[in-house]
Design an enzyme around this catalytic site. Structure first.
Site, PDB file in Angstrom:
ATOM      1  N   ARG A   1       0.742  -1.322  -0.024  1.00 53.45           N
ATOM      2  CA  ARG A   1      -0.036  -0.074   0.033  1.00 53.45           C
ATOM      3  C   ARG A   1       0.810   1.330   0.091  1.00 53.45           C
ATOM      4  NH1 ARG A   1      -4.087  -0.731   4.618  1.00 53.45           N
ATOM      5  NH2 ARG A   1      -4.818   1.226   3.810  1.00 53.45           N
TER       6      ARG A   1
ATOM      7  N   ASN B   1      -8.255   8.229   6.740  1.00 52.42           N
ATOM      8  CA  ASN B   1      -7.528   7.837   5.777  1.00 52.42           C
ATOM      9  C   ASN B   1      -5.881   7.860   6.202  1.00 52.42           C
ATOM     10  OD1 ASN B   1      -9.718   7.337   4.497  1.00 52.42           O
ATOM     11  ND2 ASN B   1      -9.521   9.292   3.059  1.00 52.42           N
ATOM     12  N   VAL B   2      -5.234   6.681   5.937  1.00 54.41           N
ATOM     13  CA  VAL B   2      -3.651   6.527   6.177  1.00 54.41           C
ATOM     14  C   VAL B   2      -2.855   6.885   5.245  1.00 54.41           C
ATOM     15  CG1 VAL B   2      -4.145   4.657   8.005  1.00 54.41           C
ATOM     16  CG2 VAL B   2      -3.616   4.428   5.707  1.00 54.41           C
TER      17      VAL B   2
ATOM     18  N   HIS C   1      -6.244   7.547  12.316  1.00 56.44           N
ATOM     19  CA  HIS C   1      -5.902   6.216  12.265  1.00 56.44           C
ATOM     20  C   HIS C   1      -4.261   6.125  11.649  1.00 56.44           C
ATOM     21  CE1 HIS C   1     -10.371   4.820  11.931  1.00 56.44           C
ATOM     22  NE2 HIS C   1     -10.189   5.013  12.995  1.00 56.44           N
TER      23      HIS C   1
ATOM     24  N   CYS D   1      11.424   2.161  21.422  1.00 57.70           N
ATOM     25  CA  CYS D   1      11.497   3.409  22.007  1.00 57.70           C
ATOM     26  C   CYS D   1      10.170   4.452  21.660  1.00 57.70           C
ATOM     27  CB  CYS D   1      12.664   3.879  21.401  1.00 57.70           C
ATOM     28  SG  CYS D   1      12.697   4.493  19.727  1.00 57.70           S
TER      29      CYS D   1
ATOM     30  N   CYS E   1      16.556   4.478  17.990  1.00 55.98           N
ATOM     31  CA  CYS E   1      17.427   3.696  19.091  1.00 55.98           C
ATOM     32  C   CYS E   1      18.366   2.611  18.416  1.00 55.98           C
ATOM     33  CB  CYS E   1      16.231   3.038  19.903  1.00 55.98           C
ATOM     34  SG  CYS E   1      15.369   1.757  19.346  1.00 55.98           S
TER      35      CYS E   1
ATOM     36  N   ALA F   1     -17.310  11.772  -4.764  1.00 64.40           N
ATOM     37  CA  ALA F   1     -16.942  12.719  -3.821  1.00 64.40           C
ATOM     38  C   ALA F   1     -16.443  13.958  -4.763  1.00 64.40           C
ATOM     39  CB  ALA F   1     -15.850  12.432  -2.919  1.00 64.40           C
TER      40      ALA F   1
HETATM   41  C1  BJW Z   1     -17.344   6.906  -1.863  1.00 66.07           C
HETATM   42  C2  BJW Z   1     -16.702   6.905  -3.165  1.00 66.07           C
HETATM   43  C3  BJW Z   1     -16.677   7.973  -3.879  1.00 66.07           C
HETATM   44  C4  BJW Z   1     -16.906   4.986  -2.393  1.00 66.07           C
HETATM   45  N1  BJW Z   1     -17.273   9.313  -3.447  1.00 66.07           N
HETATM   46  N2  BJW Z   1     -17.915   8.030  -1.452  1.00 66.07           N
HETATM   47  C5  BJW Z   1     -18.760  -3.022  18.692  1.00 66.07           C
HETATM   48  C6  BJW Z   1     -19.273  -1.735  18.976  1.00 66.07           C
HETATM   49  C7  BJW Z   1     -18.707  -0.451  18.760  1.00 66.07           C
HETATM   50  C8  BJW Z   1     -17.294  -0.498  18.425  1.00 66.07           C
HETATM   51  C9  BJW Z   1     -16.635  -1.954  18.563  1.00 66.07           C
HETATM   52  C10 BJW Z   1     -17.346  -2.810  18.720  1.00 66.07           C
HETATM   53  N3  BJW Z   1     -16.345  -4.005  18.755  1.00 66.07           N
HETATM   54  C11 BJW Z   1     -15.279  -3.381  18.622  1.00 66.07           C
HETATM   55  C12 BJW Z   1     -15.314  -2.120  18.377  1.00 66.07           C
HETATM   56  C13 BJW Z   1     -14.316  -0.969  18.309  1.00 66.07           C
HETATM   57  C14 BJW Z   1     -13.555  -1.204  17.000  1.00 66.07           C
HETATM   58  C15 BJW Z   1     -14.857  -1.080  15.648  1.00 66.07           C
HETATM   59  O1  BJW Z   1     -15.354  -0.069  15.653  1.00 66.07           O
HETATM   60  N4  BJW Z   1     -15.109  -2.208  15.141  1.00 66.07           N
HETATM   61  C16 BJW Z   1     -16.586  -2.346  14.285  1.00 66.07           C
HETATM   62  C17 BJW Z   1     -15.994  -2.948  13.196  1.00 66.07           C
HETATM   63  C18 BJW Z   1     -17.499  -2.738  15.022  1.00 66.07           C
HETATM   64  N5  BJW Z   1     -12.818  -0.097  16.545  1.00 66.07           N
HETATM   65  C19 BJW Z   1     -11.658  -0.164  17.142  1.00 66.07           C
HETATM   66  O2  BJW Z   1     -11.060  -1.222  17.468  1.00 66.07           O
HETATM   67  C20 BJW Z   1     -10.837   1.350  17.112  1.00 66.07           C
HETATM   68  N6  BJW Z   1     -10.452   1.583  18.243  1.00 66.07           N
HETATM   69  C21 BJW Z   1     -11.200   1.882  19.430  1.00 66.07           C
HETATM   70  O3  BJW Z   1     -12.249   1.686  19.468  1.00 66.07           O
HETATM   71  O4  BJW Z   1     -10.329   2.147  20.547  1.00 66.07           O
HETATM   72  C22 BJW Z   1     -10.990   2.230  21.692  1.00 66.07           C
HETATM   73  C23 BJW Z   1     -11.798   3.623  22.012  1.00 66.07           C
HETATM   74  C24 BJW Z   1     -12.771   3.589  22.969  1.00 66.07           C
HETATM   75  C25 BJW Z   1     -13.476   4.684  23.143  1.00 66.07           C
HETATM   76  C26 BJW Z   1     -12.909   6.084  22.538  1.00 66.07           C
HETATM   77  C27 BJW Z   1     -12.025   5.926  21.397  1.00 66.07           C
HETATM   78  C28 BJW Z   1     -11.515   4.580  21.370  1.00 66.07           C
HETATM   79  C29 BJW Z   1      -9.731   1.288  16.250  1.00 66.07           C
HETATM   80  C30 BJW Z   1     -10.246   1.219  14.655  1.00 66.07           C
HETATM   81  C31 BJW Z   1      -9.063   1.140  13.625  1.00 66.07           C
HETATM   82  C32 BJW Z   1      -9.299   1.127  12.373  1.00 66.07           C
HETATM   83  N7  BJW Z   1      -8.186   0.863  11.130  1.00 66.07           N
HETATM   84  C33 BJW Z   1      -8.533   0.708   9.973  1.00 66.07           C
HETATM   85  C34 BJW Z   1      -7.209   0.181   9.386  1.00 66.07           C
HETATM   86  C35 BJW Z   1      -6.209   1.499   9.413  1.00 66.07           C
HETATM   87  C36 BJW Z   1      -4.867   1.049   8.999  1.00 66.07           C
HETATM   88  C37 BJW Z   1      -5.316   0.647   7.361  1.00 66.07           C
HETATM   89  O5  BJW Z   1      -5.515   1.565   6.485  1.00 66.07           O
HETATM   90  O6  BJW Z   1      -4.763  -0.430   7.077  1.00 66.07           O
HETATM   91  O7  BJW Z   1      -9.011   1.952   9.596  1.00 66.07           O
HETATM   92  S1  BJW Z   1      -9.935  -0.440   9.537  1.00 66.07           S
HETATM   93  C38 BJW Z   1     -10.447   0.651   8.119  1.00 66.07           C
HETATM   94  O8  BJW Z   1     -11.845   1.173   8.323  1.00 66.07           O
HETATM   95  C39 BJW Z   1      -9.477   1.905   8.197  1.00 66.07           C
HETATM   96  C40 BJW Z   1     -10.683   2.931   7.949  1.00 66.07           C
HETATM   97  O9  BJW Z   1     -10.090   4.115   8.626  1.00 66.07           O
HETATM   98  C41 BJW Z   1     -11.962   2.617   8.876  1.00 66.07           C
HETATM   99  C42 BJW Z   1     -12.782   3.232   8.312  1.00 66.07           C
HETATM  100  O10 BJW Z   1     -13.351   2.769   6.940  1.00 66.07           O
HETATM  101  P1  BJW Z   1     -13.931   3.858   5.891  1.00 66.07           P
HETATM  102  O11 BJW Z   1     -12.886   4.923   5.723  1.00 66.07           O
HETATM  103  O12 BJW Z   1     -15.212   4.133   6.593  1.00 66.07           O
HETATM  104  O13 BJW Z   1     -13.996   2.956   4.603  1.00 66.07           O
HETATM  105  P2  BJW Z   1     -15.115   1.911   4.104  1.00 66.07           P
HETATM  106  O14 BJW Z   1     -14.504   1.283   3.049  1.00 66.07           O
HETATM  107  O15 BJW Z   1     -15.916   1.291   5.140  1.00 66.07           O
HETATM  108  O16 BJW Z   1     -16.199   2.975   3.595  1.00 66.07           O
HETATM  109  C43 BJW Z   1     -15.952   3.911   2.212  1.00 66.07           C
HETATM  110  C44 BJW Z   1     -17.468   4.514   1.916  1.00 66.07           C
HETATM  111  O17 BJW Z   1     -17.127   5.455   0.845  1.00 66.07           O
HETATM  112  C45 BJW Z   1     -18.448   3.643   1.484  1.00 66.07           C
HETATM  113  O18 BJW Z   1     -19.806   4.248   2.303  1.00 66.07           O
HETATM  114  C46 BJW Z   1     -18.691   3.903  -0.093  1.00 66.07           C
HETATM  115  O19 BJW Z   1     -19.970   3.836  -0.340  1.00 66.07           O
HETATM  116  C47 BJW Z   1     -18.099   5.286   0.036  1.00 66.07           C
HETATM  117  N8  BJW Z   1     -17.384   5.712  -1.237  1.00 66.07           N
HETATM  118  N9  BJW Z   1     -16.653   5.381  -3.374  1.00 66.07           N
HETATM  119  C48 BJW Z   1     -18.021   9.027  -1.986  1.00 66.07           C
HETATM  120  N10 BJW Z   1     -16.301   7.961  -5.074  1.00 66.07           N
END
Ligand code: BJW
Length: 238
Positions: free
Chosen positions: A60, A95-96, A112, A123, A142, A222
């Site tokens: 990536r 987004n990363v 993220h 470290c 380190c 978008a």
């Molecule tokens: C278009 C388009 C175009 C297409 N124009 N639009 C149960 C309930 C609640 C929470 C949890 C639960 N069990 C576990 C959890 C927590 C968990 C979580 O949410 N899990 C769910 C799956 C349920 N979350 C975590 O673990 C997070 N940490 C956490 O909660 O810590 C504790 C805490 C507590 C209290 C406060 C704060 C914190 C960490 C989440 C880390 C996510 N990491 C990733 C990977 C990052 C590295 C990498 O890139 O590899 O992040 S996963 C992935 O999903 C990435 C994204 O940032 C993230 C979100 O995805 P995104 O951006 O929404 O993409 P898509 O593909 O899902 O959607 C794209 C959209 O675009 C679609 O709707 C399309 O229609 C649209 N689209 N083309 C406009 N042209």
């Protein structure tokens, strides 16, 4: 007396970068259709099989170095809004990738993490990182090997800058979510947090899981929706 420009918080997700050639996560052709989260995007996966996790992020990162991957009209419109908005503004991206940075957004947080940075588990040093990472890569701070990882937030880890994001959400008068499916928390819960205090708008290709929480939802690509939305805002307040 002229109305004061509202404080804006903008949340972006993978959808905003799709028209730049980067895959989303949960669309039919998305990353999670080909790979399991548990294999590449958790701390446990990294502990179990760092070679595989490095390979996923190295590929990536290489894609981001590809000259064909450039900020699109939506990234550029948000950078222009940042430059010209007379009030408070915070762009929070999940987004990363570095496309918002390259477009010129300055009031920007990567909740993220960032693919173009690496972090040392020994470290804690965080460094810009454009090349591949491997288990043998020594930390430039380190000198120890075995601890370098992508500076991204995996499932189960705390997203970055949550305090600053919380403060911005508390004071905002307009919340806009762009290109996110609203399936990952805590970002998916931001709209519910500000509901009743701020005007909320979703700009997404299709209704997200949180569409019902927004005052207004506009659906389409978008690169079409965001420039139009920004132009309207700047015409009114810029
Ligand atoms: C278009 C388009 C175009 C297409 N124009 N639009 C149960 C309930 C609640 C929470 C949890 C639960 N069990 C576990 C959890 C927590 C968990 C979580 O949410 N899990 C769910 C799956 C349920 N979350 C975590 O673990 C997070 N940490 C956490 O909660 O810590 C504790 C805490 C507590 C209290 C406060 C704060 C914190 C960490 C989440 C880390 C996510 N990491 C990733 C990977 C990052 C590295 C990498 O890139 O590899 O992040 S996963 C992935 O999903 C990435 C994204 O940032 C993230 C979100 O995805 P995104 O951006 O929404 O993409 P898509 O593909 O899902 O959607 C794209 C959209 O675009 C679609 O709707 C399309 O229609 C649209 N689209 N083309 C406009 N042209």
């Amino acid at each position: 007396m002229a109305e004061r420009a509202p404080s804006i918080v903008i949340l972006t997700g993978a959808g905003i970068s799709r028209e730049s050639g980067l895959a989303t996560f949960r669309d039919a052709d998305g990353i999670w259709a080909k790979l399991r989260i548990e294999d590449v995007a958790t701390p446990e996966a990294f502990a179990r099989d760092p070679v595989r996790v490095h390979a996923f992020y190295n590929a990536r990162r290489a894609q981001l170095r590809d000259a064909a991957v450039q900020p699109n009209a939506a990234h550029r419109a948000l950078a222009e809004l940042d430059a010209r908005w007379p009030g408070e503004l915070l762009l929070v991206t999940q987004n990363v990738d570095d496309l918002h940075d390259r477009a010129g957004s300055r009031r920007l947080l990567h909740m993220h993490g960032e693919l173009m940075k690496a972090r040392c588990l020994h470290c804690g040093a965080v460094r810009p990182w454009a090349q591949d990472l491997a288990t043998a890569t020594p930390c430039p701070a380190c000198g120890r090997a075995g601890g370098m990882r992508p500076h991204v937030v995996w499932f189960g880890e705390m997203p970055l800058e949550m305090e600053r994001i919380g403060e911005a959400l508390e004071g905002c008068g307009l919340f806009v979510a762009i290109g996110t499916s609203a399936q990952v928390y805590p970002a998916a819960g931001f709209v519910a947090e500000v509901a009743g205090r701020a005007r909320t708008v979703e700009l997404n290709l299709e209704p997200s899981a949180a569409t019902g929480h927004f005052d207004e939802a506009i659906h389409g690509p978008a690169t079409e929706l965001v420039p139009r939305f920004v132009e309207d805002l700047l015409r009114r307040w810029g």
